[in-house]
Design an enzyme around this catalytic site. Structure first.
Site, PDB file in Angstrom:
ATOM      1  N   ASP A 135      -2.655 -52.937  38.460  1.00  0.00           N
ATOM      2  CA  ASP A 135      -1.264 -53.269  38.729  1.00  0.00           C
ATOM      3  C   ASP A 135      -1.124 -53.684  40.195  1.00  0.00           C
ATOM      4  OD1 ASP A 135       1.318 -53.672  37.968  1.00  0.00           O
ATOM      5  OD2 ASP A 135       1.941 -51.594  38.244  1.00  0.00           O
ATOM      6  N   HIS A 142      10.890 -56.685  45.805  1.00  0.00           N
ATOM      7  CA  HIS A 142      10.798 -55.294  45.353  1.00  0.00           C
ATOM      8  C   HIS A 142      10.178 -54.422  46.447  1.00  0.00           C
ATOM      9  CE1 HIS A 142       9.962 -51.817  42.769  1.00  0.00           C
ATOM     10  NE2 HIS A 142       8.693 -51.890  43.138  1.00  0.00           N
ATOM     11  N   GLU A 207      10.090 -51.165  35.042  1.00  0.00           N
ATOM     12  CA  GLU A 207       9.724 -52.141  36.073  1.00  0.00           C
ATOM     13  C   GLU A 207       9.397 -53.455  35.373  1.00  0.00           C
ATOM     14  OE1 GLU A 207       6.674 -50.793  38.791  1.00  0.00           O
ATOM     15  OE2 GLU A 207       8.101 -49.567  39.910  1.00  0.00           O
ATOM     16  N   GLU A 209       7.695 -56.832  35.049  1.00  0.00           N
ATOM     17  CA  GLU A 209       6.495 -57.463  35.604  1.00  0.00           C
ATOM     18  C   GLU A 209       5.991 -58.590  34.700  1.00  0.00           C
ATOM     19  OE1 GLU A 209       3.400 -54.901  36.986  1.00  0.00           O
ATOM     20  OE2 GLU A 209       4.757 -53.286  37.566  1.00  0.00           O
ATOM     21  N   ASP A 241       6.296 -51.641  33.335  1.00  0.00           N
ATOM     22  CA  ASP A 241       5.551 -50.548  33.966  1.00  0.00           C
ATOM     23  C   ASP A 241       6.483 -49.331  34.090  1.00  0.00           C
ATOM     24  OD1 ASP A 241       3.749 -49.057  35.461  1.00  0.00           O
ATOM     25  OD2 ASP A 241       4.244 -50.048  37.346  1.00  0.00           O
ATOM     26  N   ARG A 245      10.234 -41.669  38.358  1.00  0.00           N
ATOM     27  CA  ARG A 245      10.413 -41.697  39.816  1.00  0.00           C
ATOM     28  C   ARG A 245      10.308 -40.323  40.457  1.00  0.00           C
ATOM     29  NH1 ARG A 245       9.192 -46.811  40.554  1.00  0.00           N
ATOM     30  NH2 ARG A 245      10.584 -48.202  39.415  1.00  0.00           N
ATOM     31  N   GLN A 248       6.669 -39.385  40.502  1.00  0.00           N
ATOM     32  CA  GLN A 248       6.011 -40.264  41.468  1.00  0.00           C
ATOM     33  C   GLN A 248       6.212 -39.803  42.916  1.00  0.00           C
ATOM     34  OE1 GLN A 248       7.236 -44.356  40.912  1.00  0.00           O
ATOM     35  NE2 GLN A 248       5.942 -45.159  42.552  1.00  0.00           N
ATOM     36  N   LYS A 261       3.083 -43.022  36.035  1.00  0.00           N
ATOM     37  CA  LYS A 261       2.967 -44.349  35.429  1.00  0.00           C
ATOM     38  C   LYS A 261       2.105 -44.343  34.170  1.00  0.00           C
ATOM     39  CE  LYS A 261       4.525 -46.798  39.172  1.00  0.00           C
ATOM     40  NZ  LYS A 261       5.437 -47.964  39.173  1.00  0.00           N
ATOM     41  N   THR A 265       2.608 -48.026  29.205  1.00  0.00           N
ATOM     42  CA  THR A 265       2.918 -49.339  29.770  1.00  0.00           C
ATOM     43  C   THR A 265       3.101 -50.264  28.581  1.00  0.00           C
ATOM     44  OG1 THR A 265       1.504 -48.883  31.683  1.00  0.00           O
ATOM     45  CG2 THR A 265       2.076 -51.193  31.282  1.00  0.00           C
ATOM     46  N   GLU A 382      16.019 -49.731  42.367  1.00  0.00           N
ATOM     47  CA  GLU A 382      16.661 -50.670  43.287  1.00  0.00           C
ATOM     48  C   GLU A 382      18.142 -50.859  42.947  1.00  0.00           C
ATOM     49  OE1 GLU A 382      13.012 -53.065  42.198  1.00  0.00           O
ATOM     50  OE2 GLU A 382      13.801 -54.247  43.861  1.00  0.00           O
TER      51      GLU A 382
END
Lengths: 435, 435
Positions: A135, A142, A207, A209, A241, A245, A248, A261, A265, A382
């Site tokens: 990844d 971002h 996420e 991607e 992804d 949080r 993480q 993570k 996925t 975000e």
């Protein structure tokens, strides 16, 4: 065969299809009613069964036949390994078979080749055995948005504009669109505490991607020069992804994200080829004044001139309540692959420059592709500024992060004046409560 | 069958063998003169060809036969997946075949089963297809030694004593002992500069680790409880996590090590089983006063009582000049697995607690296993304090980091009063100049 020279298909649903017109022809692996997985091509609302077509004698010439033979066995790895020439030969043959007025139309139906309805009984699988998954972190908006949450004055780390940052991901939990997402459990550090607690993640996020399929790859100790990198990119997909949080934030020092993570996925199951995306290539956006030039091993004139893509990316949210009320999905993100600071060729050249072996069927993620503006952010981290600014939905609900029952839908679409639009198909996943 | 009830073997070289007496019986995959890879068991100076023995009718009873059948095809994944019961049945049958006075001695030789000389024409391969590789960081002395270089007052990060820290590694470049190590190239930031340069790594290092083979594993979304973790550990090896320190320092923020580790990882090719290591289990060392107790999902009384291992680990350096002068290898490290802050069971429970799928053939690295004292450090980064204190060799050479032609040799050995000593065999790798 250029896209403009391709017109219409005798498969009626392909003409004007949002994702899969004759100009796209993505490959995938599917099964019907629990049967063995096999390879197919999406066209309009149908899947063209490649194995059945081979048996029916529709691929008799050399390169296209070799290509189809390599898709046998329910995995596209061997096909990816063949590289560009075989892919182009297959594409040309497929266009010959499916274009309007094809003399082969009757032959296809007469000889028992199959066009199956996409939606009905077909289950999509991962298109390849993924040996390694990497990844990246090339979405600069971002990186800046997330960096600001921690370092308001200096959001980007000093290496960002020199190194296409990436890390190894977990291959065993990559799943095709439609697979449910079990909310993970793990250690988190509650605000203001010094000791962690254990329990279900409370800050579950998506996420947005782009996924990149690799083939043929390089031997250990060799490198792929940037000028050759395009030969090692088999195709593209959408990738979510999923990120915990809270897990993480507590685990990621000093070696990076791990359990936050690796629970799942999701990817869209159709492999959109480099050839189908050719009309949607763009020059890599000029680096802002003051940004360093890429080091020589990352610099190639052709890549700078046409190594980027104009792919519109969209994220939708559908909650349980919205489904019950028949409300339309809420758009969380509208972004574009042009926010990639590094091209896919630069990612390939960088990954292999130390001699690391890339193999057919490896998967890259681009990293989250946010734009600079509100409405373009590719994660809830975000959008809600880490949960500080909840979003309001038409259902009367609010969201800081994802709740059980929420479904996230990624879409990708390419449009250009004078060309048929193509799409990626969806990448969906619904959150289930923690066990 | 306990180790004390096993005596001697009719294979003369096995009795008192430094690594492979009758009490060890590790499995591996080998080939002879370019033939197809097949599975075998090391005994003394020989490899016992399991496939040939199966064909010769030496495995006729149920569980042992099933076990040997699962070793077919040059990969042990299916054997790992069978789990403990099959492994124990195979071990018991092998002891029956090879113990002194075995009535089967004649049968083995009469029926064409093969005992091949280990050293001669046998080439060792990876024992399994490695789907995912995870490198942990459980060597607390290493974490402290490295932490001190960056944060002298507070070397351990706040999560260290709660989280068995790990990260995803690169599976495609794991190689068996004896594979040469090509010096990687990459970006590094010269001291005092703000712009990176590109070139061969100048701070090439080794890391002394224990490798752990996983099997059978769990489905995505499930977790492995710590009390069940032992059932998912198939065996052990030595692992050298070759590291490019200069590349690492520049690339690792914010997502962890990437190209600084992915050029190659070396492992010893023999899988030492949990059963062979049984006599060398120890209580997990008591946590120092003030350290937190493990969270409940990481705590198991039996694991605390007997989940650690007493394995002596050694690292040797042999330079080109030393080879020319016939000097003995220089010992860099003498350490022990007892410096692991977390047990292997804790690593398994943690890795799967979020629902991450573990699969038979996954490989874990322990992280560098340094001791607290000089002479016990498991990397040159620690020994030379990042290059500040070069070591002197009997050849008259000095080393801050590894030079081209240097060979690193890992060894592991278990000894206990009243039990036969067993070893892991070597994990060797020689540095070649950058391309």
């Amino acid at each position: 065969m250029t896209q403009t020279s391709i017109t219409r298909s005798w498969v009626a649903s392909a003409n004007g299809h949002a994702d899969f017109p004759l100009q796209n022809l993505p490959l995938g692996v599917f099964s019907v009613k629990g049967g063995a997985p096999r390879s197919g091509v999406a066209i309009g609302d149908h899947i063209f069964d490649l194995g059945a077509a081979l048996d029916a004698g529709l691929f008799d010439d050399g390169a296209a036949r070799t290509a189809v033979e390599a898709t046998r066995g329910g995995q596209l790895n061997a096909f990816f390994e063949l590289g560009r020439e075989a892919r182009v030969a297959l594409r040309e043959r497929l266009i010959e078979l499916f274009k309007e007025g094809s003399t082969l139309h009757g032959k296809i139906e007469a000889q028992g080749a199959k066009l199956l309805p996409l939606a009905a009984d077909c289950q999509m699988h991962l298109p390849a055995k993924i040996n390694d998954y990497t990844d990246f972190y090339v979405g600069i908006e971002h990186a800046q948005n997330v960096g600001k949450l921690f370092r308001p004055d200096n959001p980007l780390l000093p290496n960002y504009k020199y190194v296409p940052i990436g890390y190894h991901g977990r291959a065993s939990t990559i799943r095709p669109s439609g697979t449910d997402v079990r909310r993970p459990k793990g250690q988190t550090l509650p605000a203001g505490q010094t000791e962690p607690t254990f329990g279900p993640c409370t800050r579950l996020d998506y996420e947005l991607e782009l996924g990149i399929w690799i083939g043929p790859g390089n031997a250990m100790g060799d490198s792929i020069a940037i000028g050759d990198a395009a030969d090692h990119i088999a195709g593209f997909c959408l990738l979510n992804d999923w990120s915990a949080r809270d897990i993480q934030a507590w685990e990621y020092q000093p070696l990076g994200p791990f359990l936050s993570k690796s629970f799942i996925t999701s990817i869209s199951p159709w492999v959109v080829t480099a050839e189908a995306l050719e009309p949607f290539r763009r020059a890599q956006p000029a680096r802002p004044e003051g940004d360093p030039q890429p080091l020589p091993y990352l610099f190639d004139k052709r890549d700078q001139a046409a190594g980027a893509f104009d792919i519109e990316l969209e994220v939708l949210l559908l909650t349980e309540s919205m489904r019950e009320q028949n409300l339309p999905a809420h758009r969380l993100t509208l972004s574009n692959t042009q926010h990639m600071y590094w091209t896919v060729a630069q990612m390939v050249a960088h990954h292999s420059v130390n001699g690391c072996q890339l193999q057919a069927g490896d998967l890259f993620g681009s990293g989250t592709l946010s734009g600079p503006e509100s409405g373009q952010f590719g994660s809830l981290l975000e959008i809600t500024e880490g949960g500080k600014k909840p979003i309001e939905l038409a259902s009367g609900e609010v969201r800081k992060f994802l709740e059980d029952g929420d479904e996230i839908i990624l879409r990708g679409r390419c449009s250009r004046e004078g060309f048929a639009s193509i799409g990626f198909g969806e990448c969906r996943g619904k959150v289930l409560p923690a066990r």
